[in-house]
Design an enzyme around this catalytic site. Structure first.
Site, short mmCIF file in Angstrom:
data_model
loop_
_atom_site.label_atom_id
_atom_site.label_comp_id
_atom_site.label_asym_id
_atom_site.label_seq_id
_atom_site.Cartn_x
_atom_site.Cartn_y
_atom_site.Cartn_z
N ARG A 103 0.88 -1.19 0.00
CA ARG A 103 0.00 0.00 0.00
C ARG A 103 0.91 1.22 0.00
NH1 ARG A 103 -5.26 1.42 3.59
NH2 ARG A 103 -6.05 0.06 1.96
N HIS A 130 -7.41 0.70 -6.38
CA HIS A 130 -7.67 -0.13 -5.19
C HIS A 130 -8.35 -1.42 -5.66
CE1 HIS A 130 -7.87 -1.21 -1.14
NE2 HIS A 130 -8.72 -0.32 -0.65
N GLN A 133 -10.12 -3.92 -3.14
CA GLN A 133 -11.43 -3.45 -2.66
C GLN A 133 -12.50 -3.68 -3.71
OE1 GLN A 133 -12.26 -1.78 0.47
NE2 GLN A 133 -14.26 -2.36 -0.32
N ASP A 220 -17.17 7.38 -1.72
CA ASP A 220 -15.91 7.26 -0.98
C ASP A 220 -15.60 8.65 -0.43
OD1 ASP A 220 -13.47 6.36 0.00
OD2 ASP A 220 -12.44 6.41 -1.93
N CYS A 260 -16.31 1.72 0.75
CA CYS A 260 -15.13 0.91 1.06
C CYS A 260 -14.70 1.07 2.51
CB CYS A 260 -13.99 1.25 0.11
SG CYS A 260 -13.43 2.97 0.23
N ARG A 288 -13.64 -8.47 1.80
CA ARG A 288 -12.21 -8.21 1.54
C ARG A 288 -11.42 -9.47 1.85
NH1 ARG A 288 -10.06 -3.08 1.60
NH2 ARG A 288 -8.22 -4.22 0.93
N1 NVA Z 1 -9.91 6.76 -1.40
C1 NVA Z 1 -9.55 6.34 -0.07
C2 NVA Z 1 -9.82 4.87 0.10
C3 NVA Z 1 -9.51 4.32 1.47
C4 NVA Z 1 -9.71 2.86 1.56
C5 NVA Z 1 -8.08 6.66 0.18
O1 NVA Z 1 -7.27 6.45 -0.72
O2 NVA Z 1 -7.77 7.11 1.28
N1 CP Z 2 -11.18 -0.05 2.56
C1 CP Z 2 -9.89 -0.12 2.96
O1 CP Z 2 -8.95 -0.36 2.17
O2 CP Z 2 -9.74 0.02 4.30
P1 CP Z 2 -8.37 0.23 5.08
O3 CP Z 2 -7.81 1.56 4.67
O4 CP Z 2 -8.75 0.18 6.53
O5 CP Z 2 -7.42 -0.89 4.73
#
Ligand code: NVA
Ligand code: CP
Length: 302
Positions: A103, A130, A133, A220, A260, A288
């Site tokens: 990540r 993502h 997800q 989101d 998500c 997930r």
């Molecule tokens: N768009 C959000 C998704 C979190 C799971 C981010 O990137 O923070």
């Molecule tokens: N939806 C998602 O990826 O959650 P986290 O940021 O908690 O991993």
């Protein structure tokens, strides 16, 4: 399939294969049918340059349930956090591990890991995509609606990593996809180019238009991880891009709502709609685990 870097790398058949396996693994887990030998002796490194609740815990638990061993690697503790190039990290970790989930911020970093390493790389979220997800989201949609045929997916909000991956995933499995984003916050150019080939794709700045007759509504956060400094500006730009009762009234009466998570109540979704649809939202979060186990099996099993 060698890696999971973004949805556009997957064919429709590969997506459906992953979803079918995810359904099977979910069934086996619920019925105490053991599957702990599938990744026995395998190790997964999990590199996190951003925070996570779901991704970390579901990958870690999923790997354990498949008989493998997950290693949590915070970038603060790795040399990568002190500037060691990702190309070198990839070549080193390839010699210890059987797979890496990462990540991070830039999609390029994930692509570099895949290019320079020789083990499967899984994108656990970048600014661009993502995919883990969205595989869980597709699994949840199929679970509730039985099939993707004739369904309209509506995404309201920022043209971010979730929008990019939902558009590609949704179109690939045959859904109509309608997106509502404010001007200046549209999805990535390559995603728009991909989507423009589909007659069943529409983009608008009107949430009401996108929500009309939708079967699935998704949103989101307005400011993603790394954009905290823009939060105030974004709050203004996204005012009105919210899933609320007025939007729900335009969708089909049996429309499902997904998020998500984490969610910012009263920003992109009202508390009321969130709670009314919490069953599917938390099923989505659970999925997930199952979807990622399927990805790991596809990529890492002998
Ligand atoms: N768009 C959000 C998704 C979190 C799971 C981010 O990137 O923070
Ligand atoms: N939806 C998602 O990826 O959650 P986290 O940021 O908690 O991993």
């Amino acid at each position: 399939m060698k890696h999971l870097l973004k949805m556009s790398d997957l064919s429709t058949e590969e997506i459906i294969d992953i979803l079918n396996l995810a359904d099977q693994l979910k069934y086996e887990l619920k019925h105490n049918i053991p599957h702990t030998n599938i990744l026995k002796g395998k190790t997964l490194g999990m590199i996190f340059q951003k925070a996570s609740t779901r991704t970390r815990v579901s990958f870690e638990t999923g790997m354990y349930q498949l008989g493998g061993y997950p290693l949590f690697l915070s970038s603060n503790d790795l040399q990568i956090g002190r500037g060691e190039p990702v190309q070198d990290t990839a070549r080193v970790l390839s010699r210890y591990l059987d797979g890496i989930m990462i990540r991070t911020f830039e999609q390029k970093e994930v692509e570099n890991l895949a290019e320079f390493g020789n083990i499967p790389i899984i994108n656990g979220l970048t600014d661009y995509a993502h995919p883990c997800q969205v595989l869980a989201d597709l699994m949840t949609i199929r679970e509730y609606k039985n099939s993707f045929d004739g369904l309209k997916m509506c995404f309201i909000g920022d043209g971010n990593n979730m929008a990019n991956s939902l558009i590609v995933g949704g179109l690939k499995v045959g859904m109509e996809v309608a997106v509502a984003c404010p001007e200046g916050y549209r999805p990535a150019d390559d995603v728009m180019k991909f989507a423009s080939k589909y007659d069943c794709f529409t983009i608008t700045d009107s949430p009401a238009e996108a929500a009309k007759n939708a079967d699935v509504l998704i949103t989101d956060v307005w400011a993603s991880m790394g954009q905290e400094g823009e939060a105030e500006k974004r709050r203004k730009a996204f005012a009105g891009y919210q899933i609320n009762d007025d939007i729900m009234a335009l969708a089909k009466p049996d429309a499902m709502v997904m998020h998500c998570l984490p969610a910012h109540r009263e920003e992109e979704i009202t508390s009321k709609v969130f709670e009314e649809h919490s069953t599917e939202i938390f099923e989505e979060a659970e999925n997930r685990l199952h979807a990622q186990k399927a990805v790991m099996v596809k990529l890492m099993a002998d």
